[in-house]
Design a protein around this motif. Structure first.
Motif, PDB file in Angstrom:
ATOM      1  N   LEU A   1      -0.515  -7.043  -3.857  1.00  0.00           N
ATOM      2  CA  LEU A   1      -0.318  -5.637  -4.222  1.00  0.00           C
ATOM      3  C   LEU A   1      -0.514  -5.433  -5.723  1.00  0.00           C
ATOM      4  O   LEU A   1      -1.167  -4.475  -6.158  1.00  0.00           O
ATOM      5  CB  LEU A   1       1.077  -5.180  -3.809  1.00  0.00           C
ATOM      6  CG  LEU A   1       1.438  -5.292  -2.327  1.00  0.00           C
ATOM      7  CD1 LEU A   1       2.868  -4.835  -2.096  1.00  0.00           C
ATOM      8  CD2 LEU A   1       0.482  -4.477  -1.463  1.00  0.00           C
ATOM      9  N   LEU A   2       0.034  -6.354  -6.511  1.00  0.00           N
ATOM     10  CA  LEU A   2      -0.098  -6.248  -7.958  1.00  0.00           C
ATOM     11  C   LEU A   2      -1.553  -6.415  -8.391  1.00  0.00           C
ATOM     12  O   LEU A   2      -2.002  -5.750  -9.338  1.00  0.00           O
ATOM     13  CB  LEU A   2       0.775  -7.309  -8.643  1.00  0.00           C
ATOM     14  CG  LEU A   2       2.283  -7.088  -8.577  1.00  0.00           C
ATOM     15  CD1 LEU A   2       3.029  -8.299  -9.137  1.00  0.00           C
ATOM     16  CD2 LEU A   2       2.674  -5.826  -9.336  1.00  0.00           C
ATOM     17  N   ALA A   3      -2.301  -7.291  -7.716  1.00  0.00           N
ATOM     18  CA  ALA A   3      -3.694  -7.527  -8.089  1.00  0.00           C
ATOM     19  C   ALA A   3      -4.519  -6.257  -7.943  1.00  0.00           C
ATOM     20  O   ALA A   3      -5.378  -5.958  -8.784  1.00  0.00           O
ATOM     21  CB  ALA A   3      -4.273  -8.648  -7.222  1.00  0.00           C
TER      22      ALA A   3
ATOM     23  N   LEU B   1      -2.199  -3.796   8.681  1.00  0.00           N
ATOM     24  CA  LEU B   1      -3.130  -2.671   8.654  1.00  0.00           C
ATOM     25  C   LEU B   1      -2.539  -1.481   7.903  1.00  0.00           C
ATOM     26  O   LEU B   1      -3.242  -0.792   7.151  1.00  0.00           O
ATOM     27  CB  LEU B   1      -3.505  -2.269  10.081  1.00  0.00           C
ATOM     28  CG  LEU B   1      -4.296  -3.308  10.874  1.00  0.00           C
ATOM     29  CD1 LEU B   1      -4.481  -2.850  12.315  1.00  0.00           C
ATOM     30  CD2 LEU B   1      -5.657  -3.564  10.231  1.00  0.00           C
ATOM     31  N   GLN B   2      -1.255  -1.248   8.097  1.00  0.00           N
ATOM     32  CA  GLN B   2      -0.610  -0.120   7.411  1.00  0.00           C
ATOM     33  C   GLN B   2      -0.577  -0.340   5.902  1.00  0.00           C
ATOM     34  O   GLN B   2      -0.831   0.588   5.120  1.00  0.00           O
ATOM     35  CB  GLN B   2       0.800   0.087   7.969  1.00  0.00           C
ATOM     36  CG  GLN B   2       0.806   0.647   9.385  1.00  0.00           C
ATOM     37  CD  GLN B   2       2.199   0.641  10.013  1.00  0.00           C
ATOM     38  OE1 GLN B   2       3.081  -0.121   9.596  1.00  0.00           O
ATOM     39  NE2 GLN B   2       2.400   1.480  11.014  1.00  0.00           N
ATOM     40  N   VAL B   3      -0.273  -1.559   5.487  1.00  0.00           N
ATOM     41  CA  VAL B   3      -0.260  -1.839   4.048  1.00  0.00           C
ATOM     42  C   VAL B   3      -1.677  -1.738   3.480  1.00  0.00           C
ATOM     43  O   VAL B   3      -1.899  -1.118   2.433  1.00  0.00           O
ATOM     44  CB  VAL B   3       0.334  -3.231   3.768  1.00  0.00           C
ATOM     45  CG1 VAL B   3       0.227  -3.558   2.267  1.00  0.00           C
ATOM     46  CG2 VAL B   3       1.786  -3.301   4.206  1.00  0.00           C
ATOM     47  N   ALA B   4      -2.632  -2.323   4.190  1.00  0.00           N
ATOM     48  CA  ALA B   4      -4.013  -2.316   3.705  1.00  0.00           C
ATOM     49  C   ALA B   4      -4.526  -0.897   3.504  1.00  0.00           C
ATOM     50  O   ALA B   4      -5.180  -0.580   2.497  1.00  0.00           O
ATOM     51  CB  ALA B   4      -4.906  -3.071   4.677  1.00  0.00           C
ATOM     52  N   THR B   5      -4.239  -0.023   4.453  1.00  0.00           N
ATOM     53  CA  THR B   5      -4.747   1.349   4.366  1.00  0.00           C
ATOM     54  C   THR B   5      -3.970   2.205   3.374  1.00  0.00           C
ATOM     55  O   THR B   5      -4.423   3.285   3.005  1.00  0.00           O
ATOM     56  CB  THR B   5      -4.739   2.027   5.755  1.00  0.00           C
ATOM     57  OG1 THR B   5      -3.429   1.914   6.339  1.00  0.00           O
ATOM     58  CG2 THR B   5      -5.757   1.379   6.678  1.00  0.00           C
ATOM     59  N   SER B   6      -2.811   1.715   2.939  1.00  0.00           N
ATOM     60  CA  SER B   6      -2.022   2.476   1.962  1.00  0.00           C
ATOM     61  C   SER B   6      -2.435   2.176   0.523  1.00  0.00           C
ATOM     62  O   SER B   6      -2.001   2.875  -0.403  1.00  0.00           O
ATOM     63  CB  SER B   6      -0.530   2.156   2.123  1.00  0.00           C
ATOM     64  OG  SER B   6      -0.227   0.853   1.640  1.00  0.00           O
TER      65      SER B   6
ATOM     66  N   ILE C   1     -12.670  -2.972   3.619  1.00  0.00           N
ATOM     67  CA  ILE C   1     -11.835  -3.968   4.295  1.00  0.00           C
ATOM     68  C   ILE C   1     -12.708  -4.791   5.231  1.00  0.00           C
ATOM     69  O   ILE C   1     -13.455  -4.238   6.045  1.00  0.00           O
ATOM     70  CB  ILE C   1     -10.689  -3.300   5.088  1.00  0.00           C
ATOM     71  CG1 ILE C   1      -9.745  -2.549   4.142  1.00  0.00           C
ATOM     72  CG2 ILE C   1      -9.908  -4.348   5.894  1.00  0.00           C
ATOM     73  CD1 ILE C   1      -8.661  -1.750   4.847  1.00  0.00           C
ATOM     74  N   SER C   2     -12.632  -6.101   5.083  1.00  0.00           N
ATOM     75  CA  SER C   2     -13.276  -7.023   6.022  1.00  0.00           C
ATOM     76  C   SER C   2     -12.179  -7.717   6.815  1.00  0.00           C
ATOM     77  O   SER C   2     -11.149  -8.099   6.241  1.00  0.00           O
ATOM     78  CB  SER C   2     -14.114  -8.069   5.281  1.00  0.00           C
ATOM     79  OG  SER C   2     -15.132  -7.468   4.511  1.00  0.00           O
ATOM     80  N   ALA C   3     -12.379  -7.882   8.102  1.00  0.00           N
ATOM     81  CA  ALA C   3     -11.347  -8.510   8.934  1.00  0.00           C
ATOM     82  C   ALA C   3     -12.007  -9.464   9.916  1.00  0.00           C
ATOM     83  O   ALA C   3     -12.985  -9.102  10.588  1.00  0.00           O
ATOM     84  CB  ALA C   3     -10.546  -7.445   9.685  1.00  0.00           C
TER      85      ALA C   3
ATOM     86  N   THR D   1      -7.230   1.929  13.806  1.00  0.00           N
ATOM     87  CA  THR D   1      -6.441   2.273  12.622  1.00  0.00           C
ATOM     88  C   THR D   1      -7.326   2.605  11.432  1.00  0.00           C
ATOM     89  O   THR D   1      -7.105   3.601  10.723  1.00  0.00           O
ATOM     90  CB  THR D   1      -5.488   1.119  12.256  1.00  0.00           C
ATOM     91  OG1 THR D   1      -4.638   0.836  13.374  1.00  0.00           O
ATOM     92  CG2 THR D   1      -4.627   1.475  11.050  1.00  0.00           C
ATOM     93  N   LEU D   2      -8.351   1.793  11.207  1.00  0.00           N
ATOM     94  CA  LEU D   2      -9.220   2.049  10.057  1.00  0.00           C
ATOM     95  C   LEU D   2     -10.035   3.320  10.249  1.00  0.00           C
ATOM     96  O   LEU D   2     -10.251   4.081   9.291  1.00  0.00           O
ATOM     97  CB  LEU D   2     -10.129   0.852   9.798  1.00  0.00           C
ATOM     98  CG  LEU D   2      -9.421  -0.443   9.389  1.00  0.00           C
ATOM     99  CD1 LEU D   2     -10.431  -1.476   8.897  1.00  0.00           C
ATOM    100  CD2 LEU D   2      -8.373  -0.195   8.312  1.00  0.00           C
ATOM    101  N   GLU D   3     -10.460   3.586  11.477  1.00  0.00           N
ATOM    102  CA  GLU D   3     -11.174   4.837  11.745  1.00  0.00           C
ATOM    103  C   GLU D   3     -10.275   6.033  11.454  1.00  0.00           C
ATOM    104  O   GLU D   3     -10.724   7.034  10.869  1.00  0.00           O
ATOM    105  CB  GLU D   3     -11.653   4.866  13.198  1.00  0.00           C
ATOM    106  CG  GLU D   3     -12.465   6.109  13.537  1.00  0.00           C
ATOM    107  CD  GLU D   3     -12.956   6.097  14.981  1.00  0.00           C
ATOM    108  OE1 GLU D   3     -13.378   7.160  15.455  1.00  0.00           O
ATOM    109  OE2 GLU D   3     -12.924   5.021  15.626  1.00  0.00           O
ATOM    110  N   GLU D   4      -9.020   5.943  11.835  1.00  0.00           N
ATOM    111  CA  GLU D   4      -8.074   7.044  11.590  1.00  0.00           C
ATOM    112  C   GLU D   4      -7.860   7.288  10.095  1.00  0.00           C
ATOM    113  O   GLU D   4      -7.497   8.389   9.682  1.00  0.00           O
ATOM    114  CB  GLU D   4      -6.732   6.729  12.254  1.00  0.00           C
ATOM    115  CG  GLU D   4      -6.768   6.800  13.770  1.00  0.00           C
ATOM    116  CD  GLU D   4      -5.485   6.284  14.405  1.00  0.00           C
ATOM    117  OE1 GLU D   4      -4.620   5.737  13.666  1.00  0.00           O
ATOM    118  OE2 GLU D   4      -5.338   6.407  15.637  1.00  0.00           O
TER     119      GLU D   4
END
Length: 375
Positions: A138-140, A172-177, A183-185, A223-226
């Protein structure tokens, strides 16, 4: 236009799942950069004068390379090649991205950073021997943004040992926030020779079921589409207009020069890969020789590459271009696609000019590709 890939096979430590070539001996950094600069000299004509539009420093972990050494690489590329840069990416490990490091990167031509976050759950990170914490990730992101680098990509892995639906949704929630642009998964794979593979054989970890892995992928896509991300390649998602330009060159047939141990190159006619051994690589470079193998593509291999790389993307396979470039395989392709078209795994769009995977087809893409391959 072309791409330049520079492989930095150095790591602070080995991740439990990784089978890429790399070394934890960071004392060779200066000698490695010397070799990379010499390889640029040796292969300056490989791209036949094409201007370089993208540069990608991958690894390994390029962020363990001192910034001064990284600058040497950019200076040498500027000296030897015609650069018309749209995108310059450096892969980083989150705990390397301090405020000072982020600022130093921003003073180079770097305008994009790709970080291997993998998970925002510290137990997951410990299980796969990642050396950063979720808080450091998160800091990065904040450090990069504060330094003026605002094109940020993060990698995630799903199907980690003991991962649950709730745990994956948290990631996913943290990534999108975070406000990142890309995003690569990837689904975790147990590669022979890795620590994770040995743990599986010893019964210490158990792979998730195919059904659960598929559910994780469906959750990812939805999730990413949303959140406004475009699913432009099987494992890659970006905000509109921010797809990775360098990686896209691998899928659209753009020539690229790969430098360093184990790096691959493609010039439109053949593929070439350097030896996956830094000592052997540097020994050859020292006497002006490249320790590498070259494979000239047969028409069938070139056709297979076109089908595989095109169908991985949301653009799909341009059938008119396929017919022009591979007339001998055009009918074979259409005939081989018939089963997947009937099953709803492929579809014809653009008035029949383009063949694409459907959403359901993405989940079984490997089987679809096999049907279309020419052997």
């Amino acid at each position: 236009m072309a791409g330049l890939y520079i492989h930095i096979p150095l790591c602070e430590s080995r991740c439990a799942y990784c089978d890429f070539y790399s070394s934890t001996d960071r004392s060779i950094a200066h000698a490695l950069v010397n070799g990379l600069c010499q390889e640029m000299e040796l292969r300056r004509s490989y791209l036949k004068g094409e201007a370089i539009r993208t540069i990608y420093l991958g690894g390994g972990t390029p962020s363990v390379l001192p910034v001064a050494e990284m600058k040497r690489l950019f200076d040498k590329a500027t000296e030897l090649f015609e650069l018309n840069l749209d995108e310059v990416t450096v892969e980083c490990n989150p705990d390397d991205v301090t405020p000072e490091y982020a600022l130093a990167l921003s003073e180079l031509p770097v305008n994009r950073v790709s970080m291997g976050v993998q998970s925002f759950n510290d137990a997951d990170l410990k299980a796969i021997n990642r050396r950063h914490t979720s808080q450091q990730a998160l800091l990065a992101v904040d450090n990069l943004r504060n330094a003026g680098i605002d094109n940020i990509s993060i990698d995630l892995i799903y199907g980690l040992p003991n991962q649950t639906e709730e745990g994956w949704m948290h990631n996913l929630q943290v990534a999108t926030s975070l406000g990142v642009q890309h995003i690569s998964a990837y689904s975790l794979t147990y590669e022979e020779g890795t620590l994770l593979y040995r743990q599986m054989e010893q019964g210490k970890v158990t792979p998730v079921s195919e059904e659960l892995s598929l559910l994780f992928y469906q959750m990812l896509c939805q999730t990413l589409e949303e959140h406004g991300f475009e699913h432009y390649e099987i494992s890659n998602f970006s905000l509109p207009g921010l797809a990775a330009k360098h990686n896209s060159s691998y899928w659209d047939g753009t020539p690229y020069l790969g430098l360093g141990p184990s790096a691959h190159s493609f010039n439109g006619e053949s593929r070439q890969w350097n030896v996956a051994d830094t000592k052997a690589y540097l020994k050859g470079i020292a006497v002006g020789e490249l320790n590498a193998e070259v494979e000239t593509l047969t028409p069938a291999e070139a056709y297979n590459d076109r089908v595989l790389t095109s169908l991985r993307t949301s653009k799909g396979l341009d059938l008119q271009r396929l017919k022009s470039d591979f007339p001998q395989f055009y009918d074979f392709c259409l005939k081989s696609a018939a089963t997947s078209l009937r099953a709803g795994h492929l579809e014809l769009v653009d008035d029949g000019r383009t063949l694409k995977l459907t959403k359901d087809g993405i989940f079984v893409s490997d089987a679809v590709f096999v049907d279309l391959m020419r052997v």
